[in-house]
Design a protein around this motif. Sequence first.
Motif, PDB file in Angstrom:
ATOM      1  N   MET A  19      -3.778   2.123   4.577  1.00  0.00           N
ATOM      2  CA  MET A  19      -3.729   1.900   3.131  1.00  0.00           C
ATOM      3  C   MET A  19      -2.295   1.992   2.644  1.00  0.00           C
ATOM      4  SD  MET A  19      -5.175   4.540   0.324  1.00  0.00           S
ATOM      5  CE  MET A  19      -3.860   5.676   0.748  1.00  0.00           C
ATOM      6  N   VAL A  46       0.552   0.353  -0.501  1.00  0.00           N
ATOM      7  CA  VAL A  46       0.760  -0.496  -1.668  1.00  0.00           C
ATOM      8  C   VAL A  46       2.011  -1.319  -1.434  1.00  0.00           C
ATOM      9  CG1 VAL A  46       1.205  -0.510  -4.139  1.00  0.00           C
ATOM     10  CG2 VAL A  46      -0.322   1.193  -3.154  1.00  0.00           C
ATOM     11  N   LYS A 102       1.860  -5.129  -8.328  1.00  0.00           N
ATOM     12  CA  LYS A 102       1.526  -4.264  -7.203  1.00  0.00           C
ATOM     13  C   LYS A 102       0.179  -4.673  -6.625  1.00  0.00           C
ATOM     14  CE  LYS A 102       4.833  -1.253  -7.178  1.00  0.00           C
ATOM     15  NZ  LYS A 102       5.542  -0.881  -5.977  1.00  0.00           N
ATOM     16  N   VAL A 123      -3.004  -3.663  -3.763  1.00  0.00           N
ATOM     17  CA  VAL A 123      -3.571  -2.696  -2.837  1.00  0.00           C
ATOM     18  C   VAL A 123      -4.926  -3.240  -2.387  1.00  0.00           C
ATOM     19  CG1 VAL A 123      -4.811  -1.218  -4.494  1.00  0.00           C
ATOM     20  CG2 VAL A 123      -3.902  -0.243  -2.399  1.00  0.00           C
ATOM     21  N   GLU A 124      -5.291  -2.939  -1.149  1.00  0.00           N
ATOM     22  CA  GLU A 124      -6.570  -3.406  -0.648  1.00  0.00           C
ATOM     23  C   GLU A 124      -7.488  -2.201  -0.469  1.00  0.00           C
ATOM     24  OE1 GLU A 124      -6.181  -5.706   2.913  1.00  0.00           O
ATOM     25  OE2 GLU A 124      -7.728  -7.104   2.286  1.00  0.00           O
ATOM     26  N   VAL A 125      -8.730  -2.320  -0.921  1.00  0.00           N
ATOM     27  CA  VAL A 125      -9.674  -1.217  -0.762  1.00  0.00           C
ATOM     28  C   VAL A 125     -10.933  -1.715  -0.055  1.00  0.00           C
ATOM     29  CG1 VAL A 125      -8.863   0.172  -2.701  1.00  0.00           C
ATOM     30  CG2 VAL A 125     -10.550  -1.619  -3.117  1.00  0.00           C
ATOM     31  N   VAL A 177      -6.812  -5.651  -4.859  1.00  0.00           N
ATOM     32  CA  VAL A 177      -6.577  -5.283  -6.256  1.00  0.00           C
ATOM     33  C   VAL A 177      -5.120  -5.597  -6.579  1.00  0.00           C
ATOM     34  CG1 VAL A 177      -6.625  -3.414  -7.946  1.00  0.00           C
ATOM     35  CG2 VAL A 177      -8.262  -3.414  -6.048  1.00  0.00           C
ATOM     36  N   LEU A 217      -2.255  -5.574  -9.569  1.00  0.00           N
ATOM     37  CA  LEU A 217      -1.927  -5.066 -10.906  1.00  0.00           C
ATOM     38  C   LEU A 217      -0.604  -5.662 -11.365  1.00  0.00           C
ATOM     39  CD1 LEU A 217      -2.277  -1.497 -12.261  1.00  0.00           C
ATOM     40  CD2 LEU A 217      -0.061  -2.632 -12.461  1.00  0.00           C
ATOM     41  N   ASP A 271       8.302   0.907 -11.360  1.00  0.00           N
ATOM     42  CA  ASP A 271       7.608   0.212 -10.294  1.00  0.00           C
ATOM     43  C   ASP A 271       6.842   1.225  -9.432  1.00  0.00           C
ATOM     44  OD1 ASP A 271       7.558  -2.582  -9.225  1.00  0.00           O
ATOM     45  OD2 ASP A 271       8.121  -1.523  -7.396  1.00  0.00           O
ATOM     46  N   TRP A 298       3.406   2.610 -10.826  1.00  0.00           N
ATOM     47  CA  TRP A 298       2.197   1.829 -10.556  1.00  0.00           C
ATOM     48  C   TRP A 298       1.835   1.891  -9.078  1.00  0.00           C
ATOM     49  CZ3 TRP A 298      -0.817   1.363 -14.343  1.00  0.00           C
ATOM     50  CH2 TRP A 298      -0.322   1.183 -15.636  1.00  0.00           C
ATOM     51  N   GLY A 299       2.844   2.019  -8.233  1.00  0.00           N
ATOM     52  CA  GLY A 299       2.579   2.208  -6.813  1.00  0.00           C
ATOM     53  C   GLY A 299       1.795   3.490  -6.576  1.00  0.00           C
ATOM     54  N   LEU A 341      -1.852   3.112  -7.919  1.00  0.00           N
ATOM     55  CA  LEU A 341      -2.742   2.316  -7.056  1.00  0.00           C
ATOM     56  C   LEU A 341      -3.019   3.024  -5.734  1.00  0.00           C
ATOM     57  CD1 LEU A 341      -1.994  -1.484  -7.432  1.00  0.00           C
ATOM     58  CD2 LEU A 341      -3.751  -0.078  -8.498  1.00  0.00           C
ATOM     59  N   THR A 342      -2.029   3.740  -5.226  1.00  0.00           N
ATOM     60  CA  THR A 342      -2.253   4.512  -4.001  1.00  0.00           C
ATOM     61  C   THR A 342      -3.323   5.573  -4.251  1.00  0.00           C
ATOM     62  OG1 THR A 342       0.026   4.160  -3.290  1.00  0.00           O
ATOM     63  CG2 THR A 342      -1.149   5.977  -2.264  1.00  0.00           C
ATOM     64  N   PHE A 380      -5.661   5.407  -6.472  1.00  0.00           N
ATOM     65  CA  PHE A 380      -6.938   4.701  -6.624  1.00  0.00           C
ATOM     66  C   PHE A 380      -7.541   4.368  -5.261  1.00  0.00           C
ATOM     67  CE2 PHE A 380      -9.053   0.458  -6.927  1.00  0.00           C
ATOM     68  CZ  PHE A 380     -10.220   0.907  -7.517  1.00  0.00           C
ATOM     69  N   ALA A 381      -6.717   3.819  -4.372  1.00  0.00           N
ATOM     70  CA  ALA A 381      -7.204   3.440  -3.037  1.00  0.00           C
ATOM     71  C   ALA A 381      -7.687   4.675  -2.267  1.00  0.00           C
ATOM     72  CB  ALA A 381      -6.099   2.721  -2.261  1.00  0.00           C
ATOM     73  N   VAL A 437     -11.131   5.588  -3.573  1.00  0.00           N
ATOM     74  CA  VAL A 437     -12.159   4.684  -3.043  1.00  0.00           C
ATOM     75  C   VAL A 437     -12.470   5.039  -1.594  1.00  0.00           C
ATOM     76  CG1 VAL A 437     -12.693   2.288  -2.432  1.00  0.00           C
ATOM     77  CG2 VAL A 437     -11.527   2.777  -4.587  1.00  0.00           C
ATOM     78  N   GLU A 438     -11.423   5.293  -0.819  1.00  0.00           N
ATOM     79  CA  GLU A 438     -11.614   5.614   0.597  1.00  0.00           C
ATOM     80  C   GLU A 438     -12.451   6.881   0.776  1.00  0.00           C
ATOM     81  OE1 GLU A 438      -8.068   5.818   3.210  1.00  0.00           O
ATOM     82  OE2 GLU A 438      -8.118   3.627   3.026  1.00  0.00           O
TER      83      GLU A 438
END
Lengths: 153, 106
Positions: free
Chosen positions: A1, A3, A16, A18-20, A117, A119, B85, B88-89, B92-93, B95-96, B99-100
């Motif tokens: 994982m 970004v 940005k 990201v893959e989930v 995803v 953004l 920047d 947001w990185g 999203l990290t 967020f991922a 989810v994981e």
Amino acid sequence: MSVEPRQSKPLASITKLVEVACSPERAFDLFTASFGDWWPLTTHSVYGDEAASVVMGAGIGAAIIETSRSGEQAQWGTVTGWQPGQLLEFSWHPGLPLEEATDVRVTFESSSRGTLVTLEHSGWERRRDADSQRAQYEAGWIPVLDRFVRQVN
Amino acid sequence: MPADSIEAALDALGDPTRLAIVMKLRERPLAVSAIAQDLPVSRPAVSSHLRVLTAAGLVTHRSLGTRNVYSLRPEGIAELRKWLDQLWGDALTAFAAHVERLEEQK
């Protein structure tokens, strides 16, 4: 994982990816309904150490609201685009008045691993004069950064 | 840009007068007297704000005769952009990772 920053035009919006590993529908639900569960509130909030929660409401017009431990509230933005499983858009102005909002657009696309995803944070040009030059464009980031001052403090 | 420099830059911009000064310098480089114009603070106060902005790496100055002319420092602005920047990185990290965690529990 990881970004990955996507290469974009210089000084353009921030993008940005990201893959989930879940479906776009589930990724959308988790991103929105569980916003407060994953947002890094300890490092990114208006109230800092006093931040208690942040929630994103459902549907166009719903607010993103942070609440402090003493019950104070700060609105970070408003949902402006809502297509479950596909697209989420919201205005973004933590700690600042509505008219200084920028735009965040999040897309959810089916991918080999699950969902991609993406953004994109844009809208700085709203504050620029039509005839402004490149140097001013760079400085146009300042109002946006000012918002984060309140988050860091 | 080290984390404490970012914080210095963000702190510097957190003050309304300093933000107003930066906004003025977006237009063009200016002497202290021109910067102080229309600002509701004294000229010594403006000088002191300029020192903070300079220390934070956001503005720079050069001597032109007897005057000090201030301008924005593009490197400082670029570093702040990089920081945004990163915000947001980080988001999203996070967020991922969320989810994981949930998907593993299934």
